[in-house]
Design a protein around this motif. Structure first.
Motif, PDB file in Angstrom:
ATOM      1  N   PHE A  97       0.829  -1.202   0.000  1.00  0.00           N
ATOM      2  CA  PHE A  97       0.000   0.000   0.000  1.00  0.00           C
ATOM      3  C   PHE A  97       0.868   1.259   0.000  1.00  0.00           C
ATOM      4  O   PHE A  97       0.593   2.222  -0.723  1.00  0.00           O
ATOM      5  N   GLY A  98       1.911   1.252   0.823  1.00  0.00           N
ATOM      6  CA  GLY A  98       2.808   2.407   0.875  1.00  0.00           C
ATOM      7  C   GLY A  98       3.514   2.636  -0.443  1.00  0.00           C
ATOM      8  O   GLY A  98       3.657   3.777  -0.901  1.00  0.00           O
ATOM      9  N   SER A  99       3.944   1.548  -1.100  1.00  0.00           N
ATOM     10  CA  SER A  99       4.634   1.669  -2.385  1.00  0.00           C
ATOM     11  C   SER A  99       3.706   2.238  -3.450  1.00  0.00           C
ATOM     12  O   SER A  99       4.097   3.115  -4.237  1.00  0.00           O
ATOM     13  N   ALA A 100       2.464   1.738  -3.499  1.00  0.00           N
ATOM     14  CA  ALA A 100       1.513   2.240  -4.489  1.00  0.00           C
ATOM     15  C   ALA A 100       1.224   3.722  -4.257  1.00  0.00           C
ATOM     16  O   ALA A 100       1.157   4.516  -5.209  1.00  0.00           O
ATOM     17  N   THR A 101       1.061   4.122  -2.998  1.00  0.00           N
ATOM     18  CA  THR A 101       0.803   5.531  -2.689  1.00  0.00           C
ATOM     19  C   THR A 101       1.994   6.391  -3.078  1.00  0.00           C
ATOM     20  O   THR A 101       1.831   7.488  -3.633  1.00  0.00           O
ATOM     21  N   PHE A 102       3.197   5.913  -2.796  1.00  0.00           N
ATOM     22  CA  PHE A 102       4.416   6.633  -3.164  1.00  0.00           C
ATOM     23  C   PHE A 102       4.434   6.933  -4.662  1.00  0.00           C
ATOM     24  O   PHE A 102       4.683   8.067  -5.095  1.00  0.00           O
ATOM     25  N   LEU A 103       4.117   5.931  -5.483  1.00  0.00           N
ATOM     26  CA  LEU A 103       4.160   6.121  -6.925  1.00  0.00           C
ATOM     27  C   LEU A 103       3.040   7.038  -7.408  1.00  0.00           C
ATOM     28  O   LEU A 103       3.240   7.837  -8.330  1.00  0.00           O
ATOM     29  N   PHE A 104       1.869   6.953  -6.784  1.00  0.00           N
ATOM     30  CA  PHE A 104       0.774   7.814  -7.226  1.00  0.00           C
ATOM     31  C   PHE A 104       0.994   9.266  -6.829  1.00  0.00           C
ATOM     32  O   PHE A 104       0.622  10.179  -7.563  1.00  0.00           O
ATOM     33  N   VAL A 105       1.614   9.505  -5.678  1.00  0.00           N
ATOM     34  CA  VAL A 105       1.954  10.877  -5.307  1.00  0.00           C
ATOM     35  C   VAL A 105       3.002  11.423  -6.273  1.00  0.00           C
ATOM     36  O   VAL A 105       2.911  12.572  -6.744  1.00  0.00           O
ATOM     37  N   LEU A 106       3.995  10.614  -6.586  1.00  0.00           N
ATOM     38  CA  LEU A 106       5.022  11.035  -7.540  1.00  0.00           C
ATOM     39  C   LEU A 106       4.395  11.316  -8.904  1.00  0.00           C
ATOM     40  O   LEU A 106       4.739  12.300  -9.579  1.00  0.00           O
ATOM     41  N   LEU A 107       3.443  10.476  -9.309  1.00  0.00           N
ATOM     42  CA  LEU A 107       2.755  10.686 -10.584  1.00  0.00           C
ATOM     43  C   LEU A 107       1.975  11.993 -10.569  1.00  0.00           C
ATOM     44  O   LEU A 107       1.966  12.730 -11.556  1.00  0.00           O
ATOM     45  N   PRO A 121      -1.750   4.348   8.041  1.00  0.00           N
ATOM     46  CA  PRO A 121      -0.330   4.699   8.246  1.00  0.00           C
ATOM     47  C   PRO A 121       0.531   4.377   7.032  1.00  0.00           C
ATOM     48  O   PRO A 121       1.489   5.096   6.734  1.00  0.00           O
ATOM     49  N   ALA A 122       0.176   3.307   6.286  1.00  0.00           N
ATOM     50  CA  ALA A 122       0.983   2.943   5.109  1.00  0.00           C
ATOM     51  C   ALA A 122       0.898   4.020   4.033  1.00  0.00           C
ATOM     52  O   ALA A 122       1.923   4.427   3.464  1.00  0.00           O
ATOM     53  N   VAL A 123      -0.326   4.520   3.747  1.00  0.00           N
ATOM     54  CA  VAL A 123      -0.457   5.526   2.690  1.00  0.00           C
ATOM     55  C   VAL A 123       0.125   6.859   3.141  1.00  0.00           C
ATOM     56  O   VAL A 123       0.645   7.630   2.308  1.00  0.00           O
ATOM     57  N   VAL A 124       0.073   7.159   4.432  1.00  0.00           N
ATOM     58  CA  VAL A 124       0.683   8.403   4.918  1.00  0.00           C
ATOM     59  C   VAL A 124       2.192   8.355   4.714  1.00  0.00           C
ATOM     60  O   VAL A 124       2.808   9.317   4.220  1.00  0.00           O
ATOM     61  N   ILE A 125       2.806   7.228   5.077  1.00  0.00           N
ATOM     62  CA  ILE A 125       4.260   7.083   4.888  1.00  0.00           C
ATOM     63  C   ILE A 125       4.604   7.139   3.396  1.00  0.00           C
ATOM     64  O   ILE A 125       5.574   7.785   2.981  1.00  0.00           O
ATOM     65  N   GLY A 126       3.789   6.462   2.565  1.00  0.00           N
ATOM     66  CA  GLY A 126       4.024   6.488   1.121  1.00  0.00           C
ATOM     67  C   GLY A 126       3.892   7.887   0.553  1.00  0.00           C
ATOM     68  O   GLY A 126       4.667   8.294  -0.315  1.00  0.00           O
ATOM     69  N   ALA A 127       2.891   8.651   1.036  1.00  0.00           N
ATOM     70  CA  ALA A 127       2.694  10.019   0.550  1.00  0.00           C
ATOM     71  C   ALA A 127       3.866  10.910   0.934  1.00  0.00           C
ATOM     72  O   ALA A 127       4.317  11.742   0.134  1.00  0.00           O
ATOM     73  N   ILE A 128       4.387  10.744   2.151  1.00  0.00           N
ATOM     74  CA  ILE A 128       5.539  11.541   2.585  1.00  0.00           C
ATOM     75  C   ILE A 128       6.761  11.209   1.728  1.00  0.00           C
ATOM     76  O   ILE A 128       7.503  12.104   1.289  1.00  0.00           O
ATOM     77  N   GLY A 129       6.970   9.911   1.463  1.00  0.00           N
ATOM     78  CA  GLY A 129       8.087   9.519   0.609  1.00  0.00           C
ATOM     79  C   GLY A 129       7.946  10.063  -0.803  1.00  0.00           C
ATOM     80  O   GLY A 129       8.913  10.542  -1.399  1.00  0.00           O
ATOM     81  N   GLY A 130       6.712  10.025  -1.350  1.00  0.00           N
ATOM     82  CA  GLY A 130       6.479  10.566  -2.683  1.00  0.00           C
ATOM     83  C   GLY A 130       6.718  12.065  -2.732  1.00  0.00           C
ATOM     84  O   GLY A 130       7.271  12.579  -3.713  1.00  0.00           O
ATOM     85  N   TRP A 131       6.285  12.774  -1.673  1.00  0.00           N
ATOM     86  CA  TRP A 131       6.517  14.226  -1.620  1.00  0.00           C
ATOM     87  C   TRP A 131       8.011  14.532  -1.605  1.00  0.00           C
ATOM     88  O   TRP A 131       8.483  15.421  -2.329  1.00  0.00           O
ATOM     89  N   TYR A 132       8.797  13.782  -0.848  1.00  0.00           N
ATOM     90  CA  TYR A 132      10.230  14.056  -0.731  1.00  0.00           C
ATOM     91  C   TYR A 132      10.937  13.808  -2.071  1.00  0.00           C
ATOM     92  O   TYR A 132      11.731  14.640  -2.531  1.00  0.00           O
TER      93      TYR A 132
END
Length: 806
Positions: free
Chosen positions: A442-452, A741-752
């Motif tokens: 879930f975190g990985s998918a969120t990371f990529l979608f925020v980056l997208l 918590p997984a999507v929050v962590i993924g979103a923070i990683g994508g933002w960075y």
């Protein structure tokens, strides 16, 4: 004793026979119900295919300019300028510098220089066959520095004679192969005639030199442009390179470079101009890989590869762990028959090898089918991506790591199944493992979608941004293939079309970086600044382009004889600081490409020169050319773009012999400026979709296992009055505790990571926190939708179906 030995031999025989049966059953287990083996293989194949492409692209970018044994000794020559305390650094120099270094520095084994003069123009044969290519003037020492393989001809002799050229193997094959001694023409038949004197192997894509194609001998240069080959100052159009002797560093050349400067540079004139001119060398191998934008891109692409392959591996493990309960008895029975821990690990490892091989075969099929798409997304052919540098080793290492993880983790889980599982129901849920793996997906998918999201917003900003003029109804015609008579005819005829609002001409094309010139004042030797010279523009240039004139007036037809110039707002503001001007209109300036002083008659608002990725931030100046002598572009303003087809049709009627001459809309040209950003956006989009699909497959597998394990509990709850929504809430609460918590962590990683990516642009998309929240929310909504759909069947079923056997 004999009896004990007999029993021992029988036990060993049974154990060996059992091991053979274990290994034979591996292939049969592919279709074993409840193990989801084909889903594991499919997800692993998709993850590996996308990951391998990204690993290959990252490796390709790191391999630039490392093709030769002497690559570590080849250096790029730079010109270092300090003007009024401002340091500037250019990779182009005057014509005499490269060979001057060779003459003054015995540590330099070879030196060369080249300069381009025609890009994407036709190489025309005697029978009027046309091949679009790039033309460069190259000196006879080029292959001394860059030892590309010579397939035919003598490069020293060829590149020393006027009107001779060397061509790459790919062009020679298009011309028929046997081309040595044949004549071809630059741009059009009857123009500059060139004799082919040699063929060399094609320059690979992973080098700064990959644009070089037709190498025209340097003595031919005076027939095309002003001859500045022997200039020590000015005409800084040459790219210079040197190859140093072994063990020599650029620091060892400082004394000789200083002597070369003293002997050849006009020190007094430079001092009066307020300019300090020096030269430096930097490794060619670092030119691309040490660029900040390239380093960020390699880091991000590598991270994307890790995320996608990691998602596939985590999904594999999730499905394996979800099926442990079903295989508990099988593994326990194996151990009862004498299988040791190493045998269990061996069985699982063989399964993993089989799954990995099938996944790689499927991944290879996907890469083959989509190789054209991959080339479009990466800008590099798939075979080059896979084989360049150490990519094969990196890919093999990645597969080995995947094999170890997919073999050891399930092996550890199976060896910890109690022996009693063979005799009673084993129902350990391994819920902690499952939740951890799901959370990572879930975190990985969120990371990529925020980056997208960020990449998409930045791309839209770039292609829709206002560059200082309205280009929505503009079209550009490159006139390099037209004669002066044809240019004038085209302008005259286009103005007659009803759909055309205005037509103008220019030397420069604004979306490209421009040549530089230095500015002086009459009677003053001081060099005030370097500007982007737009050179000559035609009638109604500012009206057609839509560039506001903020002071004075535009050019008139008398400007050619009145020696007038127009400057940008930045030009005026900088001269107010440097020369104490109150305004620019009425002042006289000297520009190094034009003789004598010119009077400024107008000031225009600064358009963006170049792109957002590579902007030219210098002030600009332009002059007037009514006769189109130096016109390279015809720009047309339409009432609406529906008239473009009619204009192109008329153009082909006027110039039937050259169908390649066509007007292109500015909207398309602007989009092409940001091809790399578009490719990156598409790559992240595909990666995000792959990651989300894999995560949802893992979620479906997790739900299936949990529903099977808890179906009797659900039935009892329904008997006691629970409704469908109550049952759904059981699973929704569990998933939310994990997903949030997984999507929050993924979103923070994508933002960075997206913030690092944005650093390469002069203008950046606004990153509002609410956007990241909405992106994370969208992922949560998709996850909950899958949970509701997956659980609804069991939640709405008759509880009797699950309790009738109790």
């Amino acid at each position: 004793m004999q009896k004990a030995c007999r029993y021992w031999l029988i036990a060993v025989s049974l154990q060996r026979k059992h091991q053979q049966i274990m290994h034979m059953n591996v292939i049969k287990s592919l279709n074993q119900r409840g193990q989801h083996n084909w889903i594991k293989i499919l997800c692993l194949a998709v993850g590996l295919a996308t990951g391998i492409v990204l690993i290959g692209k990252a490796g390709f970018e790191q391999s630039w300019d490392k093709d030769f044994d002497t690559s570590d000794r080849i250096y790029v020559l730079y010109e270092d300028i300090i003007r009024d305390g401002e340091y500037q650094h250019y990779s182009q120099t005057s014509g005499a510098i490269a060979h001057g270094l060779k003459r003054y520095c015995p540590q330099v084994e070879a030196a060369t220089r080249y300069t381009g003069f025609g890009w994407d123009l036709p190489l025309v044969t005697e029978d009027d066959k046309r091949i679009r290519t790039n033309f460069f003037f190259t000196d006879s020492c080029f292959f001394d520095v860059f030892p590309y393989r010579i397939l035919a001809g003598n490069p020293k002799k060829t590149l020393s004679q006027p009107n001779y050229c060397m061509i790459p193997q790919s062009i020679a094959e298009k011309l028929g192969g046997d081309v040595i001694g044949k004549k071809v023409y630059y741009n059009k038949r009857g123009n500059l005639a060139l004799t082919i004197g040699g063929i060399y192997e094609d320059i690979p894509l992973n080098t700064r030199l990959h644009d070089l194609e037709v190498l025209v001998s340097m003595p031919t240069l005076p027939q095309i442009t002003w001859d500045g080959r022997d200039n020590w100052v000015g005409n800084d159009r040459y790219f210079g390179y040197v190859r140093l002797a072994e063990g020599i560093t650029p620091d060892d050349l400082k004394a000789q470079i200083a002597k070369m400067r003293r002997d050849n540079l006009p020190a007094d004139e430079l001092k009066k101009a307020g300019v300090d001119l020096d030269y430096s060398l930097r490794p060619l191998a670092d030119y691309h890989t040490q660029d900040d934008a390239t380093r960020r891109m390699i880091w991000i692409i590598s991270l994307l590869a890790m995320v996608l392959i990691g998602c596939a591996v985590m999904n594999y493990l999730l499905l394996v762990i979800g099926g442990i309960s079903r295989r508990a008895r099988e593994m326990a029975v194996h151990r009862c028959y004498g299988a040791e821990v190493r045998n269990i690990y061996g069985r699982v490892m063989i399964e993993s090898v089989l799954h990995l091989l099938l996944s790689l075969a499927l991944a290879a099929g996907l890469l083959f089918v989509f190789q054209d798409t991959i080339q479009e997304l990466t800008g590099t052919p798939l075979p080059v991506i896979l084989t360049t540098g150490h990519n094969i080793g990196f890919i093999a290492l990645t597969c080995l790591v995947v094999l170890v993880i997919t073999g050891l983790v399930p092996g550890w889980a199976y060896t910890h199944i109690p022996m009693t599982a063979a005799f009673k129901h084993y129902n350990h849920s391994h819920r902690a493992w499952k939740m951890l793996l799901l959370g990572l997906q879930f975190g990985s998918a969120t990371f990529l979608f925020v980056l997208l999201l960020v990449v998409g917003r930045q791309y839209q900003l770039m292609v829709n941004d206002n560059p200082g003029y309205d280009y929505s109804t503009l079209a550009d015609l490159n006139t390099d293939e037209l004669s002066l008579t044809q240019k004038r005819l085209v302008v005259s005829e286009l103005k007659k079309l009803s759909g055309v609002k205005g037509v103008t001409t220019s030397y420069a094309y604004l979306p490209e970086m421009q040549s530089g010139d230095n500015i002086f004042l009459p009677g003053d030797d001081k060099e005030y600044m370097n500007v982007a010279d737009l050179f000559d523009v035609g009638d109604d240039y500012f009206e057609v382009m839509g560039i506001p004139v903020i002071a004075g007036r535009t050019f008139t037809q008398q400007t050619d004889t009145m020696r007038e110039a127009m400057v940008s707002r930045k030009f005026e503001e900088k001269m107010k600081q440097l020369a104490g001007w109150d305004q620019a209109v009425g002042k006289q300036v000297i520009c190094t490409s034009y003789e004598g002083p010119y009077t400024i008659v107008g000031v225009f608002d600064d358009p963006r020169i170049g792109s957002i990725t590579h902007p030219d931030t210098r002030p600009s100046i332009c002059f007037y050319d009514q006769n189109m002598r130096y016109t390279h572009h015809i720009t047309v303003r339409f009432h609406d773009m529906g008239a473009l087809d009619a204009a192109n049709k008329r153009l082909h009627e006027l110039i039937p012999e050259n169908p390649d001459v066509v007007m292109r809309p500015y909207t398309m040209l602007m989009t092409q400026l940001y091809t790399d950003a578009h490719r990156f956006r598409s790559t992240v989009m595909i990666g995000g979709m792959v990651a989300l699909i894999i995560a949802l497959i893992g979620l479906i597998g997790y739900l299936a296992g949990e529903l099977a394990r808890r179906q009797k509990e659900i039935a009892v709850r329904k008997v006691n009055g629970a409704h469908i929504i109550d049952v759904l809430q059981l699973f929704i609460r569990d998933i939310l505790r994990l997903a949030l918590p997984a999507v929050v962590i993924g979103a923070i990683g994508g933002w960075y990571v997206s913030r690092l990516w944005l650093e390469q642009f002069s203008e950046k998309a606004v990153l509002l926190p609410v956007l990241f929240g909405l992106c994370a929310l969208a992922v949560v909504v998709v996850i909950l939708s899958v949970v509701c759909i997956g659980c609804y069947r069991v939640a709405s079923s008759n509880p009797v179906d699950y309790l009738k056997n109790e």
